[in-house]
Design an enzyme around this catalytic site. Structure first.
Site: not given
Lengths: 558, 249
Positions: A113, A226, A228, A238, A241, A272, A337, A372
């Site tokens: 990730f 955040q 995304h 979404l 990721e 991100r 996000h 995050r």
């Protein structure tokens, strides 16, 4: 009046985990939620949950990645807890029945990730949140915990610096009821829907965060929002990721893998904030496709890998964009996000008000700092949900019974407020909400400047004034959504103001907060958390230190 | 942009009526978005459940042109010209046919086989009680290690853990229409999932088998695959029910 020792507001992952822990400790605990728990937004999480299960991985390495990802704003003592307790929480979820994807030898599979030095994201296909949520709800059923579904909490009752319960409206008959609790745990999720483009469920309006704020609890680091990088063009649903974790590429309209210009080593798997800014830059500088999007290409992964590991996003792309990712690239753009900020709380979810706890996305503990990492939010919910459930159970032992008077008086006032909201003509909630969403989208997004933030702050003030004249015309008592929407809009406006002011005052760029007029991180002046306190005139800001234990701030490079 | 007619079956206590709204169609518009348009711009009293708008939460199951579907996953462009003079796939109709005569548009009604609370909101408690009655959980407390599981088992389970409990299957099921006690496709699909799961205890598996070995359980199914046809997550309750029947002693 309804009575429980502990009541958890919110039935997503953090709330369910907190309630389970309190129940395990033999406490009388209940859950109250505006939707049935399995409809919570936790279920939409796709990619996974981080835990250093690998033999050559370690919690320390997870912690370093998290702190670096946070642009050094996370509190390192709470990050340590997050990463140390991760393996135990993930194994517990497996034992309770979560259908994690497996390696050939039968262990829980892990994928790479963004911003992580090791493939440590455990997953259940690309429906990890769904699987975790259903598992926790099954355990809540098993334990027999009382759930009040489809109730909207409208006000927290704080008496002498102590939370003694709250008021809530039963949506089936619109009646207000008072709930008395020695401890209340907020687990109400984020506020994504104050933006026009958000991956969040429609129900994510931040009203839980608003409850704490107007009750006098400070909100922390709210300017860190955040975005995304990859949300589906059109609906902004979404696209995990995990699609990049499995090897997906990002292309601009010239078919360039443009991430080489922004994060030459990590490429598509940079954190991100960096990937979102890269895509936004491609869009702003005219290298994106008409309509403002880039392509996320996973066609080279092949039919089998896509069907096995990314079946959910394949279906979403087909259903909502008419694109089959097996055959063609997915059109994506950045969208709101997640909220790194939230109700200020500590390693056990305790807020500055006794008897009030906050966990999950609605809280700021702060383990995510300014940005995050993917896979850390699901982890956050179960680690700190459990801890808050345990801490609240210990806390209530020394608490005496609460008298009825204050709750009875509060309910009379609240009924009056609702009565005043009903009427034949006035402002319409939907118009104000739409304008708010446009203001936030256009002025408090991926790239920020003083000019735009100033403008947004003034516009929100105007919208707040107009919102004072909202009238609800629907008279029905059964699921009166016009009334529910009008009640929730107030919190949306409050939070928008806090986010905007925090962003305006913070003259630096850190993590997800990027100022085009102050492009560098400024540790000397700004290595500190923002706290926002509610006042009638608008938010009052204060600051507090970041806890640094083992990782000294360094320049972030990927 | 073209317009279409959205017909909504409304209900308030004993009163039932059809409202017709003209809605402007935007590209990619879903039935859920059309319902929001009505609720926010035309008639604030309209009620329906919603949450994720991305076909993962299972809140917005309703009858669209006589077929149980998720409103968020149903594109207006796909259903506005559908002819529904005959109930599609024989799915149970809950309204007399005159309301759809000579129409051109979309007919939205509450999910069948559950009582209506108001408008498009049905009493889901009945559905949840049926599902919960099979005790859908693993009776285990945390151990130090994760269970080892064959990837092939994970894939078998996934076909059933994908269920989002939206109840479209329940709305399509003729056995559920006849018999309010029938556990229904969602509960029985879940029963198969827990029967299959290597983490279930033998004792629980036995108890579950006894519980569903009845006319309100696995033997109540008509085996007409309507649940399979309407499931938005490609879950196959009928196949699970047939496998469970094979396990009955």
């Amino acid at each position: 009046m309804i009575d429980h020792d502990i009541i958890v507001i919110g039935g997503g992952l953090a709330g369910l985990r907190a309630a389970l822990e309190a129940d395990k400790k033999g406490v009388d605990v209940a859950i109250i939620s505006k939707v049935h728990p399995i409809r919570s937004h936790s279920g939409a999480a796709q990619g996974g949950i981080n835990a250093s299960l690998g033999l050559d991985d370690s919690w320390g390495s997870h912690a370093l990645d998290t702190v670096k990802g946070s642009d050094y704003l996370a509190d390192q003592d709470t990050v340590e807890i997050l990463c140390r307790e991760a393996p135990e929480r993930v194994i517990e979820m497996e034992n309770w029945g979560t259908n994690f994807s497996r390696t050939e030898d039968g262990n829980i599979a892990q994928r790479p990730f963004g911003g992580a030095g090791f493939p440590r994201t455990c997953y259940a296909g690309d429906r990890t949140g769904h699987n975790l949520l259903h598992t926790l709800y099954e355990q809540v059923l098993r334990s027999g915990i009382k759930v009040y579904s489809e109730w909207l909490v409208t006000k927290l009752i704080v008496d002498k610096e102590k939370c003694v319960g709250f008021l809530a409206m039963n949506t089936i008959d619109s009646k207000l009821e008072s709930f008395r609790a020695k401890a209340t745990i907020l687990a109400t999720g984020g506020y994504g829907r104050i933006y026009q483009r958000s991956t969040n469920a429609i129900i994510n309006r931040g009203s839980g965060i608003g409850l704490a704020y107007t009750a006098g609890v400070p909100l922390q680091d709210m300017e860190f929002v955040q975005f995304h990088p990859t949300t589906l063009l059109g609906t902004n649903i979404l696209i995990t990721e995990g699609a990049r974790g499995e090897g997906g590429y990002l292309y601009n309209k010239n078919h360039e893998r443009f991430m080489i210009n922004y994060a030459a080593n990590a490429m598509e798997l940079a954190p991100r904030d960096i990937v979102a800014r890269a895509i936004q830059t491609e869009i702003d500088e005219g290298r994106a496709f008409p309509g403002g999007y880039v392509q996320l290409d996973i066609t080279h992964l092949g039919n089998d890998t896509i069907n096995e590991r990314l079946p959910g996003i394949r279906q979403i792309s087909i259903d909502f964009a008419g694109v089959d990712p097996v055959k063609e690239p997915i059109p994506v753009q950045p969208g709101q996000h997640y909220s790194m900020g939230g109700v200020s709380s500590n390693k056990d979810g305790e807020t500055p008000v006794s008897g009030l706890y906050a966990v999950g996305e609605c809280a700021c503990i702060s383990v995510h700092g300014a940005n995050r990492l993917g896979g850390n939010s699901l982890l956050d919910t179960v680690v700190f949900g459990k801890r808050a459930g345990a801490a609240a159970s210990d806390y209530i032992v020394s608490q005496e019974a609460i008298s009825d008077d204050i709750l009875s008086k509060a309910i009379a006032d609240e009924n009056e407020m609702i009565e005043a909201l009903m009427g034949e003509s006035g402002e319409n909630f939907a118009e104000i909400r739409e304008e708010l969403q446009a203001v936030m989208q256009n002025n408090v997004g991926v790239f920020r400047t003083r000019e735009k933030l100033d403008l947004a702050f003034e516009r929100i003030k105007e919208l707040k004034k107009r919102a004072d004249n909202i009238k609800v015309m629907s008279k029905t008592n059964v699921f009166n959504f016009e009334l529910l929407n009008a009640l929730e809009l107030k919190a949306m406006l409050e939070l928008a103001q806090v986010i905007t002011l925090g962003a305006l005052v913070r003259e630096e760029s850190r993590g997800a907060h990027f100022r085009t007029d102050f492009t560098e991180r400024n540790d000397e002046e700004w290595l500190k958390h923002t706290l926002a306190y509610y006042t009638e005139e608008g938010p009052r800001l204060a600051y507090k230190d970041v806890t640094i234990t083992q990782f000294q701030p360094k320049r972030r490079e990927y | 942009m073209s317009e279409f007619e959205l017909m909504i079956r409304r209900q308030d206590r004993e009163q039932i009526w059809i409202d017709r709204f003209t809605v402007e169609e935007r590209p990619g518009m879903t039935v859920l978005e059309a319902l929001f348009h009505v609720q926010e711009k035309i008639d604030g009293s309209l009620c329906f459940r919603y949450s994720c708008r991305g076909a993962v939460c299972g809140s917005c199951a309703m009858l669209i042109n006589k077929v149980p579907r998720l409103a968020c996953r149903t594109q207006v462009s796909e259903v506005k010209d559908e002819t529904t003079d005959e109930p599609k796939d024989g799915v149970a109709s809950i309204k007399p046919s005159e309301i759809i005569e000579g129409r051109n548009g979309i007919l939205v009604e509450p999910l069948p086989n559950l009582s209506v609370i108001r408008d498009l909101i049905v009493d889901m408690d009945h559905f949840y009680e049926l599902v919960d009655s099979i005790k859908p959980w693993i009776n285990s407390d945390a151990k130090e290690k994760a269970t080892l599981m064959e990837p092939s088992m994970q894939i078998q389970l996934e076909k059933y853990t994908n269920c989002i409990l939206c109840a479209t299957c329940h709305g399509a099921c003729p056995a559920a229409a006849r018999n309010g006690e029938y556990l229904g496709p969602a509960a029985l699909a879940k029963a198969w999932r827990f029967h299959l799961d290597p983490r279930s205890k033998e004792k629980d598996r036995k108890e579950l088998a006894e519980f569903i070995n009845s006319d309100s359980g696995v033997w109540g199914c008509d085996v007409v695959y309507k649940c399979v046809a309407v499931c938005p997550k490609k879950v196959t309750p009928t196949q699970g029910i047939l496998k469970l029947r094979g396990k009955m002693e």
